[in-house]
Scaffold this motif. Structure first.
Motif, PDB file in Angstrom:
ATOM      1  N   ASP A 176       0.833  -1.208   0.000  1.00 48.23           N
ATOM      2  CA  ASP A 176       0.000   0.000   0.000  1.00 48.23           C
ATOM      3  C   ASP A 176       0.864   1.252   0.000  1.00 48.23           C
ATOM      4  OD1 ASP A 176      -2.656  -1.261   0.232  1.00 48.23           O
ATOM      5  OD2 ASP A 176      -1.916  -1.925   2.190  1.00 48.23           O
ATOM      6  N   ALA A 177       2.032   1.171   0.628  1.00 45.24           N
ATOM      7  CA  ALA A 177       2.946   2.311   0.656  1.00 45.24           C
ATOM      8  C   ALA A 177       4.374   1.822   0.777  1.00 45.24           C
ATOM      9  CB  ALA A 177       2.616   3.250   1.817  1.00 45.24           C
ATOM     10  N   VAL A 178       5.264   2.451   0.049  1.00 49.21           N
ATOM     11  CA  VAL A 178       6.704   2.238   0.159  1.00 49.21           C
ATOM     12  C   VAL A 178       7.317   3.548   0.619  1.00 49.21           C
ATOM     13  CG1 VAL A 178       8.842   1.779  -1.096  1.00 49.21           C
ATOM     14  CG2 VAL A 178       6.786   0.432  -1.596  1.00 49.21           C
ATOM     15  N   ILE A 179       8.162   3.488   1.647  1.00 46.94           N
ATOM     16  CA  ILE A 179       8.801   4.686   2.180  1.00 46.94           C
ATOM     17  C   ILE A 179      10.302   4.518   2.034  1.00 46.94           C
ATOM     18  CG2 ILE A 179       9.016   6.249   4.148  1.00 46.94           C
ATOM     19  CD1 ILE A 179       6.339   3.593   4.290  1.00 46.94           C
ATOM     20  N   ASN A 180      10.923   5.415   1.263  1.00 46.92           N
ATOM     21  CA  ASN A 180      12.336   5.273   0.947  1.00 46.92           C
ATOM     22  C   ASN A 180      13.155   6.358   1.639  1.00 46.92           C
ATOM     23  OD1 ASN A 180      14.845   4.770  -0.098  1.00 46.92           O
ATOM     24  ND2 ASN A 180      14.238   4.918  -2.243  1.00 46.92           N
ATOM     25  N   PHE A 181      14.002   5.929   2.586  1.00 44.23           N
ATOM     26  CA  PHE A 181      14.916   6.832   3.274  1.00 44.23           C
ATOM     27  C   PHE A 181      16.310   6.819   2.649  1.00 44.23           C
ATOM     28  CE2 PHE A 181      11.648   6.259   6.412  1.00 44.23           C
ATOM     29  CZ  PHE A 181      11.654   7.427   7.168  1.00 44.23           C
ATOM     30  N   LEU A 182      16.506   6.055   1.578  1.00 48.53           N
ATOM     31  CA  LEU A 182      17.861   5.764   1.103  1.00 48.53           C
ATOM     32  C   LEU A 182      18.101   6.203  -0.327  1.00 48.53           C
ATOM     33  CD1 LEU A 182      18.200   2.142   2.575  1.00 48.53           C
ATOM     34  CD2 LEU A 182      18.964   4.305   3.603  1.00 48.53           C
ATOM     35  N   SER A 183      17.407   7.231  -0.807  1.00 49.07           N
ATOM     36  CA  SER A 183      17.578   7.681  -2.180  1.00 49.07           C
ATOM     37  C   SER A 183      18.087   9.119  -2.169  1.00 49.07           C
ATOM     38  CB  SER A 183      16.253   7.590  -2.945  1.00 49.07           C
ATOM     39  OG  SER A 183      16.460   7.723  -4.330  1.00 49.07           O
ATOM     40  N   PHE A 184      19.197   9.370  -2.885  1.00 52.75           N
ATOM     41  CA  PHE A 184      19.874  10.660  -2.739  1.00 52.75           C
ATOM     42  C   PHE A 184      20.176  11.378  -4.044  1.00 52.75           C
ATOM     43  CE2 PHE A 184      20.927   8.000   0.904  1.00 52.75           C
ATOM     44  CZ  PHE A 184      20.563   8.826   1.959  1.00 52.75           C
ATOM     45  N   ASP A 185      19.821  10.799  -5.200  1.00 52.21           N
ATOM     46  CA  ASP A 185      20.063  11.515  -6.451  1.00 52.21           C
ATOM     47  C   ASP A 185      19.008  11.122  -7.482  1.00 52.21           C
ATOM     48  OD1 ASP A 185      21.009   9.181  -8.039  1.00 52.21           O
ATOM     49  OD2 ASP A 185      22.766   9.286  -6.743  1.00 52.21           O
ATOM     50  N   ALA A 186      18.965  11.896  -8.556  1.00 50.44           N
ATOM     51  CA  ALA A 186      17.898  11.734  -9.545  1.00 50.44           C
ATOM     52  C   ALA A 186      17.969  10.387 -10.255  1.00 50.44           C
ATOM     53  CB  ALA A 186      17.967  12.881 -10.553  1.00 50.44           C
ATOM     54  N   ASP A 187      19.175   9.922 -10.548  1.00 51.32           N
ATOM     55  CA  ASP A 187      19.296   8.616 -11.217  1.00 51.32           C
ATOM     56  C   ASP A 187      18.708   7.506 -10.348  1.00 51.32           C
ATOM     57  OD1 ASP A 187      20.452   9.706 -13.449  1.00 51.32           O
ATOM     58  OD2 ASP A 187      22.517   9.258 -12.836  1.00 51.32           O
ATOM     59  N   ASP A 188      18.964   7.576  -9.050  1.00 51.80           N
ATOM     60  CA  ASP A 188      18.419   6.552  -8.162  1.00 51.80           C
ATOM     61  C   ASP A 188      16.901   6.669  -8.076  1.00 51.80           C
ATOM     62  OD1 ASP A 188      19.110   4.357  -6.239  1.00 51.80           O
ATOM     63  OD2 ASP A 188      17.951   5.652  -4.897  1.00 51.80           O
ATOM     64  N   ALA A 189      16.382   7.900  -8.108  1.00 50.17           N
ATOM     65  CA  ALA A 189      14.929   8.081  -8.084  1.00 50.17           C
ATOM     66  C   ALA A 189      14.291   7.407  -9.293  1.00 50.17           C
ATOM     67  CB  ALA A 189      14.589   9.569  -8.068  1.00 50.17           C
ATOM     68  N   ARG A 190      14.900   7.584 -10.448  1.00 50.43           N
ATOM     69  CA  ARG A 190      14.351   6.953 -11.662  1.00 50.43           C
ATOM     70  C   ARG A 190      14.425   5.430 -11.566  1.00 50.43           C
ATOM     71  NH1 ARG A 190      17.735  11.171 -13.744  1.00 50.43           N
ATOM     72  NH2 ARG A 190      16.464  13.007 -14.243  1.00 50.43           N
ATOM     73  N   ARG A 191      15.493   4.935 -10.948  1.00 50.87           N
ATOM     74  CA  ARG A 191      15.618   3.490 -10.740  1.00 50.87           C
ATOM     75  C   ARG A 191      14.502   2.985  -9.834  1.00 50.87           C
ATOM     76  NH1 ARG A 191      18.403   0.011  -7.098  1.00 50.87           N
ATOM     77  NH2 ARG A 191      19.011   1.815  -5.849  1.00 50.87           N
ATOM     78  N   MET A 192      14.173   3.754  -8.795  1.00 54.16           N
ATOM     79  CA  MET A 192      13.095   3.363  -7.886  1.00 54.16           C
ATOM     80  C   MET A 192      11.739   3.356  -8.599  1.00 54.16           C
ATOM     81  SD  MET A 192      14.274   2.601  -4.861  1.00 54.16           S
ATOM     82  CE  MET A 192      15.652   1.815  -5.699  1.00 54.16           C
ATOM     83  N   VAL A 193      11.552   4.299  -9.526  1.00 51.88           N
ATOM     84  CA  VAL A 193      10.318   4.304 -10.311  1.00 51.88           C
ATOM     85  C   VAL A 193      10.197   2.997 -11.092  1.00 51.88           C
ATOM     86  CG1 VAL A 193       9.109   5.399 -12.236  1.00 51.88           C
ATOM     87  CG2 VAL A 193      10.186   6.820 -10.464  1.00 51.88           C
ATOM     88  N   ASP A 194      11.295   2.577 -11.701  1.00 53.13           N
ATOM     89  CA  ASP A 194      11.278   1.324 -12.461  1.00 53.13           C
ATOM     90  C   ASP A 194      10.994   0.125 -11.555  1.00 53.13           C
ATOM     91  OD1 ASP A 194      11.847   2.683 -14.792  1.00 53.13           O
ATOM     92  OD2 ASP A 194      14.014   2.332 -14.673  1.00 53.13           O
ATOM     93  N   VAL A 195      11.560   0.127 -10.353  1.00 50.33           N
ATOM     94  CA  VAL A 195      11.397  -0.999  -9.433  1.00 50.33           C
ATOM     95  C   VAL A 195       9.976  -1.066  -8.886  1.00 50.33           C
ATOM     96  CG1 VAL A 195      12.076  -1.935  -7.183  1.00 50.33           C
ATOM     97  CG2 VAL A 195      13.832  -1.142  -8.786  1.00 50.33           C
ATOM     98  N   PHE A 196       9.408   0.100  -8.504  1.00 50.30           N
ATOM     99  CA  PHE A 196       8.157   0.071  -7.738  1.00 50.30           C
ATOM    100  C   PHE A 196       6.911   0.455  -8.531  1.00 50.30           C
ATOM    101  CE2 PHE A 196      11.303   0.329  -4.289  1.00 50.30           C
ATOM    102  CZ  PHE A 196      10.879  -0.764  -3.554  1.00 50.30           C
ATOM    103  N   ALA A 197       7.040   0.834  -9.785  1.00 46.02           N
ATOM    104  CA  ALA A 197       5.844   1.079 -10.591  1.00 46.02           C
ATOM    105  C   ALA A 197       5.017  -0.196 -10.657  1.00 46.02           C
ATOM    106  CB  ALA A 197       6.250   1.527 -11.995  1.00 46.02           C
TER     107      ALA A 197
END
Length: 352
Positions: free
Chosen positions: A78-99
């Motif tokens: 229902d919700a993912v909370i990410n405390f470990l993302s620090f740059d735009a490339d990693d944010a895009r990677r998280m989008v790919d993982v959690f979409a």
């Protein structure tokens, strides 16, 4: 631990991290609020923060996509909370993982993104996220933009949360952390950036957790940005003095212009904080958060929290020692202040 009478919230939530200064308190309150909580991290808990037995822990390197996907399997949340993302490339990677895996993705950013010096006070979420000279803040702002673009372009369910200076019993909010506490406890001089009178907002992680947990599961938060800060506002001289009082000693404070910190200690993260973040007054308006989370009402004053930190230090001597390099930098700053004062005295008028 602050406990509130929450409505039952049987959400299935995943924390990336979960043992840190902020995240451990959020995990504890999530469980207390009836949530099914999973953590994914490397399995370390160096600060010995207590976590509920009901938590499920998946072991993975969050920075390694293959390792993360292997740990997640086909789980959804229902919700993912990410405390470990620090740059735009990693944010895009998280989008790919959690979409498609989560109904809400909460990115923990930082209130350091706000323009400094501040455009107006108190700070609201409409203040520009533009602090380009501070690399950490600039990277966090770019991360936010990447996620909000994914929300706009792809419907990715991102919510942005900005903590300000958040601490807990195991992590004192002083530049240099436990090394600074040790200097205070020994009655040694410690340098405060600027003249010590800039106003700063402190937030205990237990108070922060109330705001964060209240945002989870609310579809109205998707695409929105919130800061979550306490109501405790002090000068930096007061902050050091309160910690010293909790240790039963008198603070011996001296001052140094913030501009000199990166000159004297260019290898120290806090030098750039002094120049581009904590060296500026920052007071926050939490009205937006309270309109979404009426329960948000910070309860722990820093005077009380400082006593808890002192007790934690006494109870956990193995995990509250100075981090490598911090003690040396703090001494270097004191030595530099003395040298500068001595040099400046040479410009005083000579007696006739």
């Amino acid at each position: 631990m602050i406990m509130l009478d929450y409505d039952s919230a049987p959400l299935k939530v995943l924390y990336l991290g979960g043992t840190g200064t902020i995240s451990a308190s959020c995990v504890r309150l999530s469980v207390a609020a009836g949530m099914d909580v999973t953590l994914v991290n490397r399995g370390n808990n160096a600060a010995q923060r207590e976590l509920p037995a009901a938590v499920t822990t998946l072991t993975a390197d969050v920075t390694d996509t293959a390792s993360l996907l292997a740990a997640l399997g086909d789980r959804t949340y229902d919700a993912v909370i990410n405390f470990l993302s620090f740059d735009a490339d990693d944010a895009r990677r998280m989008v790919d993982v959690f979409a498609g895996r989560t109904a809400q993705y909460v990115h923990i950013s930082s209130a350091s993104v706000y323009a400094k010096p501040v455009h107006r006070s108190p700070i609201t979420e409409s203040v520009p996220a533009h602090n380009p000279l501070f690399p950490y803040a600039n990277a966090k702002a770019e991360t936010e933009r990447a996620l909000l673009e994914s929300y706009t372009d792809k419907g990715f369910p991102a919510t942005i949360v900005r903590p300000s200076h958040t601490y807990d019993d195991a992590n004192p909010p002083l530049p240099g952390g436990w090394a600074a506490v040790d200097r205070l406890a020994r009655g040694e001089e410690i340098v405060v950036h600027g003249d010590g009178t800039s106003l700063w907002t402190l937030t205990h992680s237990e108070d922060f957790a109330v705001g964060l947990i209240g945002l989870l599961g609310n579809p109205r938060t998707i695409g929105e940005t919130f800061h979550i800060t306490g109501d405790d506002v002090y000068t930096w001289d007061q902050i050091y003095t309160i910690v010293a009082g909790a240790l039963g000693v008198e603070a011996k404070l001296t001052h140094l212009p913030s501009e000199l910190f990166p000159v004297i200690a260019p290898d120290w993260f806090w030098s750039y904080e002094a120049l581009w973040d904590i060296g500026h007054s920052a007071v926050f308006d939490n009205s937006k958060l309270r309109s979404y989370v009426p329960a948000f009402a910070p309860q722990l004053t820093f005077h009380r929290a400082a006593r808890r930190m002192a007790q934690w230090r006494a109870d956990h001597p193995d995990s509250t020692g100075p981090k490598p390099g911090d003690a040396e930098v703090l001494q270097r700053l004191v030595d530099a202040q003395h040298a500068i004062a001595e040099t400046a005295s040479g410009f005083a008028p000579k007696e006739k």
